[in-house]
Design a protein around this motif. Structure first.
Motif, PDB file in Angstrom:
ATOM      1  N   ILE A  23      -3.321  78.143  43.514  1.00 12.92           N
ATOM      2  CA  ILE A  23      -4.223  77.011  43.302  1.00 12.92           C
ATOM      3  C   ILE A  23      -4.812  76.623  44.658  1.00 12.92           C
ATOM      4  O   ILE A  23      -4.124  76.637  45.678  1.00 12.92           O
ATOM      5  N   GLN A  24      -6.080  76.256  44.641  1.00 14.03           N
ATOM      6  CA  GLN A  24      -6.761  75.862  45.873  1.00 14.03           C
ATOM      7  C   GLN A  24      -6.256  74.486  46.320  1.00 14.03           C
ATOM      8  O   GLN A  24      -6.012  73.604  45.492  1.00 14.03           O
ATOM      9  N   GLY A  30      -4.628  67.582  51.692  1.00 12.45           N
ATOM     10  CA  GLY A  30      -3.482  68.228  51.067  1.00 12.45           C
ATOM     11  C   GLY A  30      -3.487  68.270  49.552  1.00 12.45           C
ATOM     12  O   GLY A  30      -2.579  68.832  48.957  1.00 12.45           O
ATOM     13  N   ARG A  31      -4.503  67.694  48.905  1.00 12.34           N
ATOM     14  CA  ARG A  31      -4.520  67.653  47.438  1.00 12.34           C
ATOM     15  C   ARG A  31      -4.847  69.023  46.851  1.00 12.34           C
ATOM     16  O   ARG A  31      -5.649  69.781  47.392  1.00 12.34           O
ATOM     17  N   LEU A  32      -4.202  69.308  45.741  1.00 10.62           N
ATOM     18  CA  LEU A  32      -4.507  70.519  44.975  1.00 10.62           C
ATOM     19  C   LEU A  32      -5.734  70.266  44.121  1.00 10.62           C
ATOM     20  O   LEU A  32      -5.987  69.126  43.719  1.00 10.62           O
ATOM     21  N   ARG A  33      -6.475  71.347  43.811  1.00 11.81           N
ATOM     22  CA  ARG A  33      -7.631  71.198  42.931  1.00 11.81           C
ATOM     23  C   ARG A  33      -7.848  72.462  42.120  1.00 11.81           C
ATOM     24  O   ARG A  33      -7.674  73.574  42.608  1.00 11.81           O
ATOM     25  N   ARG A  51      -2.694  78.197  47.641  1.00 12.00           N
ATOM     26  CA  ARG A  51      -1.239  78.048  47.702  1.00 12.00           C
ATOM     27  C   ARG A  51      -0.604  78.643  46.450  1.00 12.00           C
ATOM     28  O   ARG A  51      -1.075  78.419  45.341  1.00 12.00           O
ATOM     29  N   ALA A  52       0.490  79.356  46.663  1.00  5.04           N
ATOM     30  CA  ALA A  52       1.245  79.900  45.537  1.00  5.04           C
ATOM     31  C   ALA A  52       2.026  78.769  44.879  1.00  5.04           C
ATOM     32  O   ALA A  52       2.664  77.970  45.558  1.00  5.04           O
ATOM     33  N   MET A  53       1.949  78.705  43.573  1.00  3.12           N
ATOM     34  CA  MET A  53       2.671  77.719  42.785  1.00  3.12           C
ATOM     35  C   MET A  53       3.917  78.372  42.190  1.00  3.12           C
ATOM     36  O   MET A  53       4.063  79.589  42.192  1.00  3.12           O
ATOM     37  N   SER A  54       4.786  77.564  41.632  1.00  3.51           N
ATOM     38  CA  SER A  54       6.012  78.084  41.022  1.00  3.51           C
ATOM     39  C   SER A  54       5.734  78.832  39.721  1.00  3.51           C
ATOM     40  O   SER A  54       6.551  79.636  39.284  1.00  3.51           O
ATOM     41  N   GLY A  55       4.604  78.528  39.097  1.00  2.00           N
ATOM     42  CA  GLY A  55       4.300  79.117  37.797  1.00  2.00           C
ATOM     43  C   GLY A  55       4.941  78.353  36.652  1.00  2.00           C
ATOM     44  O   GLY A  55       4.835  78.749  35.499  1.00  2.00           O
ATOM     45  N   GLU A  88       4.032  71.164  39.892  1.00  2.27           N
ATOM     46  CA  GLU A  88       3.708  70.721  41.255  1.00  2.27           C
ATOM     47  C   GLU A  88       2.776  69.513  41.261  1.00  2.27           C
ATOM     48  O   GLU A  88       2.828  68.690  42.164  1.00  2.27           O
ATOM     49  N   ASP A  89       1.910  69.441  40.256  1.00  4.51           N
ATOM     50  CA  ASP A  89       0.940  68.344  40.160  1.00  4.51           C
ATOM     51  C   ASP A  89       0.433  68.314  38.724  1.00  4.51           C
ATOM     52  O   ASP A  89      -0.397  69.145  38.346  1.00  4.51           O
ATOM     53  N   PRO A  90       0.922  67.380  37.901  1.00  2.42           N
ATOM     54  CA  PRO A  90       0.525  67.342  36.489  1.00  2.42           C
ATOM     55  C   PRO A  90      -0.965  67.108  36.258  1.00  2.42           C
ATOM     56  O   PRO A  90      -1.451  67.322  35.153  1.00  2.42           O
ATOM     57  N   SER A  91      -1.702  66.686  37.296  1.00  2.00           N
ATOM     58  CA  SER A  91      -3.151  66.538  37.118  1.00  2.00           C
ATOM     59  C   SER A  91      -3.871  67.886  37.202  1.00  2.00           C
ATOM     60  O   SER A  91      -5.041  67.986  36.866  1.00  2.00           O
ATOM     61  N   ILE A  92      -3.149  68.929  37.643  1.00  3.69           N
ATOM     62  CA  ILE A  92      -3.706  70.279  37.674  1.00  3.69           C
ATOM     63  C   ILE A  92      -3.340  70.950  36.358  1.00  3.69           C
ATOM     64  O   ILE A  92      -2.171  71.124  36.034  1.00  3.69           O
ATOM     65  N   ARG A  93      -4.379  71.319  35.607  1.00  4.01           N
ATOM     66  CA  ARG A  93      -4.173  71.936  34.293  1.00  4.01           C
ATOM     67  C   ARG A  93      -4.881  73.274  34.253  1.00  4.01           C
ATOM     68  O   ARG A  93      -6.031  73.394  34.673  1.00  4.01           O
ATOM     69  N   VAL A  94      -4.165  74.269  33.733  1.00  5.07           N
ATOM     70  CA  VAL A  94      -4.655  75.647  33.706  1.00  5.07           C
ATOM     71  C   VAL A  94      -4.540  76.162  32.272  1.00  5.07           C
ATOM     72  O   VAL A  94      -3.517  75.969  31.623  1.00  5.07           O
TER      73      VAL A  94
END
Length: 140
Positions: A23-24, A30-33, A51-55, A88-94
Motif C-alpha cells: 500500500i502506498q 506517514g498516512r497510508l492511502r 509499504r508491505a502490509m500483513s495481508g 493496519e488501517d481500517p480506513s484502507i479498503r481493498v
C-alpha cells in the motif's frame, strides 16, 4: 481482464508479483492511502513509498454481480466481490474475491456464508505476469 500497470501503480504490481500486499504511504505525514495517487490527500506531499502490509483484514462489505456484465466477467457470474479493511488501517479498503483456498473460483463461495467482519488474508494467484489478489478466509 487484467488491470493496467502504470507508473503510479507500479509498486502495487511489484508487490503482487512478489506475493505481497503493498500500500502506498506518504513519507511526510506517514498516512497510508489506497488507491495510489501522486499527492497525499491529507498533507499534499508528493513524497511517497510502498509499504508491505500483513495481508490481514476483515470483510467490510460485499456484492454478488449478476449478468449483464463486461465481457470476460459474464461467464464467471454470479461471483462475489468483497471489500476488505486492512488491520493496519481500517480506513484502507481493498477489493477482491473471497475464496476458501487460493486459486479457487470466486463463484465457489456461497454468498449466504459471507460474514461482515469475517477475518481474511490476502493470497495471490499468478495470472500471466502478475499476481491476482484473492481474499482467503482466515479459518481455512
Amino acid at each position: 481482464m487484467l488491470p493496467l500497470e502504470t507508473d503510479e501503480t507500479a509498486g502495487w504490481f511489484e508487490g503482487a508479483r512478489a506475493g505481497e500486499l503493498r500500500i502506498q504511504a506518504c513519507l511526510a505525514c506517514g498516512r497510508l492511502r489506497h488507491p495510489p495517487c501522486p499527492r497525499c490527500p491529507w498533507c499534499h506531499s508528493p513524497e511517497r513509498e510502498w509499504r508491505a502490509m500483513s495481508g490481514q483484514g476483515r470483510v467490510w462489505s460485499f456484492v454478488v454481480p449478476h449478468p449483464p456484465l463486461l465481457p470476460g466477467f459474464s461467464e464467471l457470474a454470479p461471483y462475489n466481490v468483497v471489500m476488505v479493511e486492512l488491520v493496519e488501517d481500517p480506513s484502507i479498503r481493498v477489493t477482491g474475491q473471497l475464496v476458501d483456498r487460493a486459486g479457487d473460483a470466486p463463484g465457489d463461495v456461497d454468498p449466504a456464508t459471507i460474514l461482515i467482519g469475517e477475518p481474511v488474508r490476502a493470497v495471490w494467484v499468478p495470472v500471466e505476469d502478475v499476481g491476482f489478489l484473492q481474499w482467503q478466509r482466515a479459518s481455512t
